[in-house]
Design a protein around this motif. Sequence first.
Motif, PDB file in Angstrom:
ATOM      1  N   GLU A  64     -16.656  13.438   3.742  1.00  0.00           N
ATOM      2  CA  GLU A  64     -17.497  13.884   4.854  1.00  0.00           C
ATOM      3  C   GLU A  64     -16.863  15.112   5.515  1.00  0.00           C
ATOM      4  OE1 GLU A  64     -19.068  12.453   9.256  1.00  0.00           O
ATOM      5  OE2 GLU A  64     -17.606  11.262   8.149  1.00  0.00           O
ATOM      6  N   TYR A  65     -17.671  16.099   5.767  1.00  0.00           N
ATOM      7  CA  TYR A  65     -17.177  17.311   6.407  1.00  0.00           C
ATOM      8  C   TYR A  65     -16.891  17.031   7.879  1.00  0.00           C
ATOM      9  CZ  TYR A  65     -17.017  22.174   7.991  1.00  0.00           C
ATOM     10  OH  TYR A  65     -16.622  23.369   8.537  1.00  0.00           O
ATOM     11  N   ASP A  66     -15.613  17.224   8.257  1.00  0.00           N
ATOM     12  CA  ASP A  66     -15.215  16.957   9.636  1.00  0.00           C
ATOM     13  C   ASP A  66     -14.060  17.886   9.984  1.00  0.00           C
ATOM     14  OD1 ASP A  66     -14.526  16.028  12.124  1.00  0.00           O
ATOM     15  OD2 ASP A  66     -14.395  13.916  11.539  1.00  0.00           O
ATOM     16  N   LEU A  67     -14.307  18.835  10.896  1.00  0.00           N
ATOM     17  CA  LEU A  67     -13.264  19.795  11.262  1.00  0.00           C
ATOM     18  C   LEU A  67     -12.116  19.164  12.035  1.00  0.00           C
ATOM     19  CD1 LEU A  67     -15.456  22.866  12.362  1.00  0.00           C
ATOM     20  CD2 LEU A  67     -14.129  22.608  10.247  1.00  0.00           C
ATOM     21  N   GLU A  68     -12.348  18.017  12.639  1.00  0.00           N
ATOM     22  CA  GLU A  68     -11.328  17.400  13.483  1.00  0.00           C
ATOM     23  C   GLU A  68     -10.437  16.414  12.742  1.00  0.00           C
ATOM     24  OE1 GLU A  68     -13.323  15.614  16.728  1.00  0.00           O
ATOM     25  OE2 GLU A  68     -14.080  17.517  17.563  1.00  0.00           O
ATOM     26  N   ALA A  69     -10.706  16.192  11.467  1.00  0.00           N
ATOM     27  CA  ALA A  69      -9.927  15.207  10.712  1.00  0.00           C
ATOM     28  C   ALA A  69      -9.441  15.811   9.401  1.00  0.00           C
ATOM     29  CB  ALA A  69     -10.759  13.961  10.434  1.00  0.00           C
ATOM     30  N   GLU A  70      -8.293  15.357   8.980  1.00  0.00           N
ATOM     31  CA  GLU A  70      -7.757  15.780   7.686  1.00  0.00           C
ATOM     32  C   GLU A  70      -8.548  15.086   6.579  1.00  0.00           C
ATOM     33  OE1 GLU A  70      -5.207  17.935   5.205  1.00  0.00           O
ATOM     34  OE2 GLU A  70      -5.389  17.977   7.397  1.00  0.00           O
ATOM     35  N   PRO A  71      -9.124  15.856   5.640  1.00  0.00           N
ATOM     36  CA  PRO A  71      -9.960  15.223   4.607  1.00  0.00           C
ATOM     37  C   PRO A  71      -9.143  14.362   3.651  1.00  0.00           C
ATOM     38  CG  PRO A  71      -9.651  17.554   4.125  1.00  0.00           C
ATOM     39  CD  PRO A  71      -9.082  17.317   5.496  1.00  0.00           C
ATOM     40  N   VAL A  72      -9.672  13.190   3.382  1.00  0.00           N
ATOM     41  CA  VAL A  72      -9.086  12.298   2.369  1.00  0.00           C
ATOM     42  C   VAL A  72     -10.195  12.004   1.365  1.00  0.00           C
ATOM     43  CG1 VAL A  72      -7.964  10.106   1.894  1.00  0.00           C
ATOM     44  CG2 VAL A  72      -7.513  11.296   4.058  1.00  0.00           C
ATOM     45  N   PRO A  73     -10.227  12.715   0.232  1.00  0.00           N
ATOM     46  CA  PRO A  73     -11.359  12.588  -0.698  1.00  0.00           C
ATOM     47  C   PRO A  73     -11.486  11.196  -1.300  1.00  0.00           C
ATOM     48  CG  PRO A  73     -10.052  14.564  -1.155  1.00  0.00           C
ATOM     49  CD  PRO A  73      -9.261  13.735  -0.199  1.00  0.00           C
ATOM     50  N   THR A  74     -12.723  10.852  -1.603  1.00  0.00           N
ATOM     51  CA  THR A  74     -13.039   9.638  -2.341  1.00  0.00           C
ATOM     52  C   THR A  74     -13.402  10.039  -3.765  1.00  0.00           C
ATOM     53  OG1 THR A  74     -13.820   8.433  -0.402  1.00  0.00           O
ATOM     54  CG2 THR A  74     -14.653   7.696  -2.533  1.00  0.00           C
ATOM     55  N   ALA A 129     -24.078  11.213  13.528  1.00  0.00           N
ATOM     56  CA  ALA A 129     -24.952  12.378  13.655  1.00  0.00           C
ATOM     57  C   ALA A 129     -25.789  12.528  12.392  1.00  0.00           C
ATOM     58  CB  ALA A 129     -24.126  13.632  13.898  1.00  0.00           C
ATOM     59  N   SER A 130     -26.780  13.407  12.465  1.00  0.00           N
ATOM     60  CA  SER A 130     -27.657  13.624  11.315  1.00  0.00           C
ATOM     61  C   SER A 130     -26.969  14.462  10.241  1.00  0.00           C
ATOM     62  CB  SER A 130     -28.937  14.322  11.774  1.00  0.00           C
ATOM     63  OG  SER A 130     -28.634  15.582  12.336  1.00  0.00           O
ATOM     64  N   MET A 131     -27.537  14.435   9.034  1.00  0.00           N
ATOM     65  CA  MET A 131     -26.989  15.165   7.896  1.00  0.00           C
ATOM     66  C   MET A 131     -28.066  16.040   7.269  1.00  0.00           C
ATOM     67  SD  MET A 131     -24.760  12.384   5.730  1.00  0.00           S
ATOM     68  CE  MET A 131     -23.190  11.742   6.317  1.00  0.00           C
ATOM     69  N   ASP A 132     -27.707  17.287   6.977  1.00  0.00           N
ATOM     70  CA  ASP A 132     -28.554  18.173   6.177  1.00  0.00           C
ATOM     71  C   ASP A 132     -27.937  18.201   4.785  1.00  0.00           C
ATOM     72  OD1 ASP A 132     -30.015  20.109   4.962  1.00  0.00           O
ATOM     73  OD2 ASP A 132     -29.547  21.703   6.387  1.00  0.00           O
ATOM     74  N   LEU A 133     -28.515  17.485   3.845  1.00  0.00           N
ATOM     75  CA  LEU A 133     -27.888  17.278   2.546  1.00  0.00           C
ATOM     76  C   LEU A 133     -27.945  18.489   1.626  1.00  0.00           C
ATOM     77  CD1 LEU A 133     -29.076  13.639   1.726  1.00  0.00           C
ATOM     78  CD2 LEU A 133     -26.883  14.368   2.679  1.00  0.00           C
ATOM     79  N   THR A 134     -28.922  19.385   1.808  1.00  0.00           N
ATOM     80  CA  THR A 134     -29.105  20.458   0.833  1.00  0.00           C
ATOM     81  C   THR A 134     -28.707  21.846   1.332  1.00  0.00           C
ATOM     82  OG1 THR A 134     -31.435  20.652   1.519  1.00  0.00           O
ATOM     83  CG2 THR A 134     -30.950  19.269  -0.388  1.00  0.00           C
ATOM     84  N   CYS A 135     -28.826  22.116   2.616  1.00  0.00           N
ATOM     85  CA  CYS A 135     -28.534  23.461   3.126  1.00  0.00           C
ATOM     86  C   CYS A 135     -27.342  23.492   4.071  1.00  0.00           C
ATOM     87  CB  CYS A 135     -29.770  24.044   3.824  1.00  0.00           C
ATOM     88  SG  CYS A 135     -31.120  24.448   2.691  1.00  0.00           S
ATOM     89  N   SER A 136     -26.551  22.465   4.077  1.00  0.00           N
ATOM     90  CA  SER A 136     -25.376  22.422   4.937  1.00  0.00           C
ATOM     91  C   SER A 136     -24.240  21.781   4.150  1.00  0.00           C
ATOM     92  CB  SER A 136     -25.690  21.642   6.218  1.00  0.00           C
ATOM     93  OG  SER A 136     -24.581  21.689   7.098  1.00  0.00           O
ATOM     94  N   LEU A 137     -23.175  21.438   4.855  1.00  0.00           N
ATOM     95  CA  LEU A 137     -22.021  20.830   4.169  1.00  0.00           C
ATOM     96  C   LEU A 137     -21.661  19.485   4.788  1.00  0.00           C
ATOM     97  CD1 LEU A 137     -19.338  23.566   3.359  1.00  0.00           C
ATOM     98  CD2 LEU A 137     -20.507  22.054   1.774  1.00  0.00           C
ATOM     99  N   PRO A 138     -22.580  18.566   4.892  1.00  0.00           N
ATOM    100  CA  PRO A 138     -22.182  17.261   5.434  1.00  0.00           C
ATOM    101  C   PRO A 138     -21.317  16.483   4.450  1.00  0.00           C
ATOM    102  CG  PRO A 138     -24.408  17.147   4.617  1.00  0.00           C
ATOM    103  CD  PRO A 138     -23.997  18.585   4.505  1.00  0.00           C
ATOM    104  N   ILE A 139     -21.518  16.774   3.162  1.00  0.00           N
ATOM    105  CA  ILE A 139     -20.725  16.104   2.130  1.00  0.00           C
ATOM    106  C   ILE A 139     -20.102  17.173   1.236  1.00  0.00           C
ATOM    107  CG2 ILE A 139     -20.759  14.533   0.165  1.00  0.00           C
ATOM    108  CD1 ILE A 139     -23.068  13.063   1.458  1.00  0.00           C
ATOM    109  N   VAL A 140     -18.806  17.375   1.359  1.00  0.00           N
ATOM    110  CA  VAL A 140     -18.081  18.309   0.498  1.00  0.00           C
ATOM    111  C   VAL A 140     -17.806  17.587  -0.822  1.00  0.00           C
ATOM    112  CG1 VAL A 140     -16.049  19.773   0.275  1.00  0.00           C
ATOM    113  CG2 VAL A 140     -17.030  19.326   2.546  1.00  0.00           C
ATOM    114  N   ASN A 141     -18.095  18.260  -1.944  1.00  0.00           N
ATOM    115  CA  ASN A 141     -17.977  17.556  -3.226  1.00  0.00           C
ATOM    116  C   ASN A 141     -17.548  18.485  -4.348  1.00  0.00           C
ATOM    117  OD1 ASN A 141     -20.631  18.417  -4.859  1.00  0.00           O
ATOM    118  ND2 ASN A 141     -21.133  18.212  -2.676  1.00  0.00           N
ATOM    119  N   ALA A 142     -17.125  17.894  -5.458  1.00  0.00           N
ATOM    120  CA  ALA A 142     -16.743  18.647  -6.655  1.00  0.00           C
ATOM    121  C   ALA A 142     -16.872  17.738  -7.864  1.00  0.00           C
ATOM    122  CB  ALA A 142     -15.325  19.176  -6.538  1.00  0.00           C
TER     123      ALA A 142
END
Length: 223
Positions: free
Chosen positions: A208-218, A140-153
């Motif tokens: 990657e932001y995904d409500l259906e999967a448990e996040p495993v950070p890189t 699917a498409s990604m909105d890099l600046t106004c959404s959360l396709p990539i959760v980061n810290a």
Amino acid sequence: MSQNVTPPMPGYEPEQPQKRHRTVLIAAAASAAAAVIAAAVTASLVRGGSIEADAAPTVTVTVTATPAPEADAAEAEDASSPTGPTPYRIGDKADNGGAIVKIAKVVESDSITLAGTEEKAGDGAKYVTLKTVVTNETKASMDLTCSLPIVNALIDDQARRFDTIDELDEVAGNPECNAQLQPGFEDEMQFVYRVPKDANVAQWEFYEYDLEAEPVPTLVDLT
């Protein structure tokens, strides 16, 4: 003058002197006494440690060290591949669930440009900007600046975690708000953080932001 000698009577032997018997008894007694003395001396020496007893047989134990089996080529290759807590470094294409991010450069500055205006970090603060290229390999498409396709810290050497500033879409050179990065395409993206002046950045974490999967950070090593 004639002497009268009385001949011995038949079957009678003259009595022998007892001197020889006494000598034999004395010798036997002396021998017995010597034996008793020798036994006593031997026992005393054994108790005193002067006479060594037969040494106990020496038992020799041989221990053979078996070397650990060497890892085969596949295991060695796996060990050298990025599987640890910080598998990627600056310049690597780090991936997570179809989101691929390559950090080209890390810049620290006292100010940044937001919507054409210089924005200062303020006293005791600084900006840390990660200049990246993001590739969308998801479905699917990604909105890099106004959404959360990539959760980061952003993480410093004290394990403190920092969020990006809110106005990522206003950072010069970033995609506009709601600009959709389509699958199979890439775009330049700057992740900007405001952190304490003395903070030493160490790692960048994303998934990657995904409500259906448990996040495993890189993790990406920034040192």
